[in-house]
Design an enzyme around this catalytic site. Structure first.
Site, short mmCIF file in Angstrom:
data_model
loop_
_atom_site.label_atom_id
_atom_site.label_comp_id
_atom_site.label_asym_id
_atom_site.label_seq_id
_atom_site.Cartn_x
_atom_site.Cartn_y
_atom_site.Cartn_z
N CYS A 29 -1.00 -2.30 -1.43
CA CYS A 29 0.10 -2.01 -2.36
C CYS A 29 -0.37 -1.18 -3.55
O CYS A 29 0.23 -0.16 -3.89
CB CYS A 29 0.71 -3.32 -2.87
SG CYS A 29 1.46 -4.36 -1.61
N ASP A 30 -1.43 -1.65 -4.20
CA ASP A 30 -1.83 -1.07 -5.48
C ASP A 30 -2.86 0.05 -5.38
O ASP A 30 -3.10 0.76 -6.35
CB ASP A 30 -2.38 -2.18 -6.39
CG ASP A 30 -1.33 -3.25 -6.69
OD1 ASP A 30 -0.14 -2.92 -6.65
OD2 ASP A 30 -1.71 -4.40 -6.94
N CYS A 38 -3.75 -7.03 -3.83
CA CYS A 38 -3.16 -6.36 -2.68
C CYS A 38 -3.59 -4.90 -2.66
O CYS A 38 -2.94 -4.05 -3.27
CB CYS A 38 -1.63 -6.46 -2.69
SG CYS A 38 -0.84 -5.67 -1.27
#
Length: 522
Positions: A344-345, A341
């Protein structure tokens, strides 16, 4: 810091505070501390039930803010500035600390209140992560409800030294009492299930008591939600069991091809789907993973917690998950530099060099997003051409810190035992191998259907997809399937919804025919 519109909305919410609360701000001379202090001052000015205290002694992470009823030791803390996706977490913490009741299920609230022991949670997040707020909000609520629980949200991008020291490579990452507890999106029910040892057995016992359904949907994504709505509208007993409501859509950021809606985001669409399902008589059982399907007199679905659900018909809508590279080192360094992701990361790799595996829409979109955060992005595409839309290819080509390598087959993830340090790939033109030094590897090579538990039960395609006809029927009478888990072409949200609706109508027709046949036999 808050614009006029946001202030107005916040002012409306804060009117719901019942009991006085105090915000404690821990600051130093940094710009971020001044920014956080300014935010807290603006919040305090909006309600006479909010007071403000400032600490400069360095006893807490700086900058950070803690929220608690006046006179109590704070159990909810935000290390960083809770804006972006975490602004909602901040608002809920203010309201719940001030006595405004949570909308969580009454049974979960009581379960949280009754927890015994000491539970100190630390959650590392990024402000761009759409899954992080669910975890933060669940843990904050537990801390508000139970004096034995504390919850700290930590912005990984702001506390990078801490992230490096603790080897945090993905968000959300939760530590409990200083030890790893979990990664990824978790609901309040899931968290309580992990810390409450007897929860799973109690839940299995309750599920075993359920009366048989007319139709049981397995999966809570777009296909499952649509199937549940269409089935319930027919007035038949409908159940939906899922590991998490929303499925893969919860991890989708921008959605621009959902007809009649110019733009939305995955979590918003899931919230709308869930609300729509709740308007009908559908029994939703989440946080449950199916493990086996049997065709007896009724169709039986075994769950991993030991429970068994029975139904006259079943619709399988278990969706798909990110496809893995299946190369040495991938599993060893999953969550330690190998990620799926980028939205997200990505912030955890600020200023570092990363790789994106895959040149389709997902891969090139990921590269474009990451290029605004990291030092450099290298895209590795297996084929000789990119599969992404032309507009995305043009955008990526215009960015100086994106390099695209075609005919590249990743063969190994390299690490130092703790984190990713690079990868090895083969040039498919000449079979020469090359090492690429990167801190993060974002895998974007498509999806694989969630049918592992069905391999000895249903007819599957060579890609592992459930074989269905135009009515969503499988080769087993009464068993239907819909969405990304099937062999229906074009894996799209709107197509999955149509599949789910068709499968529900097919299941209803099956029930009618079965009823007529039973009457004729009698």
């Amino acid at each position: 810091m808050l614009d006029a519109n946001l202030k107005k909305q916040l002012d409306t919410y804060l009117q719901n505070i019942v009991n006085p609360i105090e915000i404690t701000v821990s600051t130093d001379e940094s710009a971020k501390s001044k920014e956080l202090l300014g935010l807290c001052q603006e919040i305090a000015e909006l309600s006479d039930k909010i007071s403000l205290k400032q600490l400069t002694d360095g006893s807490e992470r700086t900058p950070s803010m803690a929220i608690a009823p006046v006179g109590e030791t704070p159990r909810v803390r935000f290390a960083g500035i809770p804006m972006g996706h975490e602004f909602t977490s901040l608002v809920l913490a203010l309201l719940q600390s001030g006595g405004y009741p949570s909308k969580a299920e009454a049974a979960l609230i009581e379960q949280a209140k009754s927890l015994q022991g000491e539970f100190h949670f630390e959650t590392y997040i990024s402000l761009s992560c759409q899954n992080c707020p669910d975890v933060v909000q669940a843990l904050n609520l537990m801390a508000v409800l139970n004096p034995n629980v504390t919850s700290v949200m930590i912005d990984g991008a702001l506390f990078q030294d801490e992230v490096t020291e603790r080897e945090i490579m993905a968000v959300p990452t939760v530590l409990l009492n200083g030890k790893p507890f979990g990664q990824g999106r978790m609901t309040l029910k899931e968290i309580l299930g992990k810390v409450d040892a007897g929860a799973s057995k109690r839940e299995a016992a309750d599920l075993n008591k359920k009366e048989p359904y007319d139709v049981l949907i397995v999966g809570g994504g777009p296909a499952g939600a649509a199937a549940a709505i269409y089935a319930a509208r027919k007035g038949i007993r409908t159940g939906l069991v899922a590991e998490r409501f929303g499925g893969q859509v919860m991890d989708t950021v921008g959605i621009e091809n959902f007809i009649s809606v110019n733009y939305t985001e995955g979590p918003k669409l899931v919230a709308s789907l869930e609300q729509h399902v709740k308007e009908y008589d559908v029994e939703v059982m989440d946080n449950q993973r199916a493990s086996k399907l049997r065709r007896e007199k009724l169709i039986e679905i075994d769950l991993e917690n030991g429970a068994t659900l029975k139904s006259k018909s079943v619709i399988l809508a278990t969706g798909a998950r990110w496809r893995e590279m299946n190369v040495p080192g991938e599993q060893e360094y999953r969550g330690k530099g190998v990620a799926y992701c980028p939205h997200c990361d990505g912030p955890l790799f600020k200023g570092k060099r990363v790789a994106v595996i895959g040149g389709g829409n997902s891969g090139i979109e990921a590269a474009i997003d990451l290029a605004g955060i990291v030092e450099h992005v290298t895209v590795l595409e297996f084929g000789d051409t990119l599969r992404a839309d032309a507009v995305l290819q043009k955008k990526a080509a215009s960015m100086a810190n994106i390099t695209i390598i075609k005919m590249a087959q990743t063969t190994q993830v390299r690490g130092d035992g703790k984190k990713v340090i690079g990868l090895t790939y083969k040039d498919r033109n000449d079979n020469q191998t090359y090492d690429l030094d990167v801190a993060g590897i974002f895998v974007q090579i498509g999806l694989v259907p969630n049918t592992d538990w069905l391999k000895d039960t249903l007819e599957l395609s060579r890609f592992g997809e459930i074989e269905v006809n135009s009515h969503g029927e499988t080769h087993i009478p009464g068993v239907f399937a819909a969405g990304d888990v099937t062999n229906v072409p074009y894996k799209q949200i709107i197509i999955a919804m149509g599949n789910g609706s068709a499968a529900a109508l097919g299941a209803f027709d099956y029930l009618i025919r079965s009823s007529v046949e039973d009457e004729a036999a009698a």
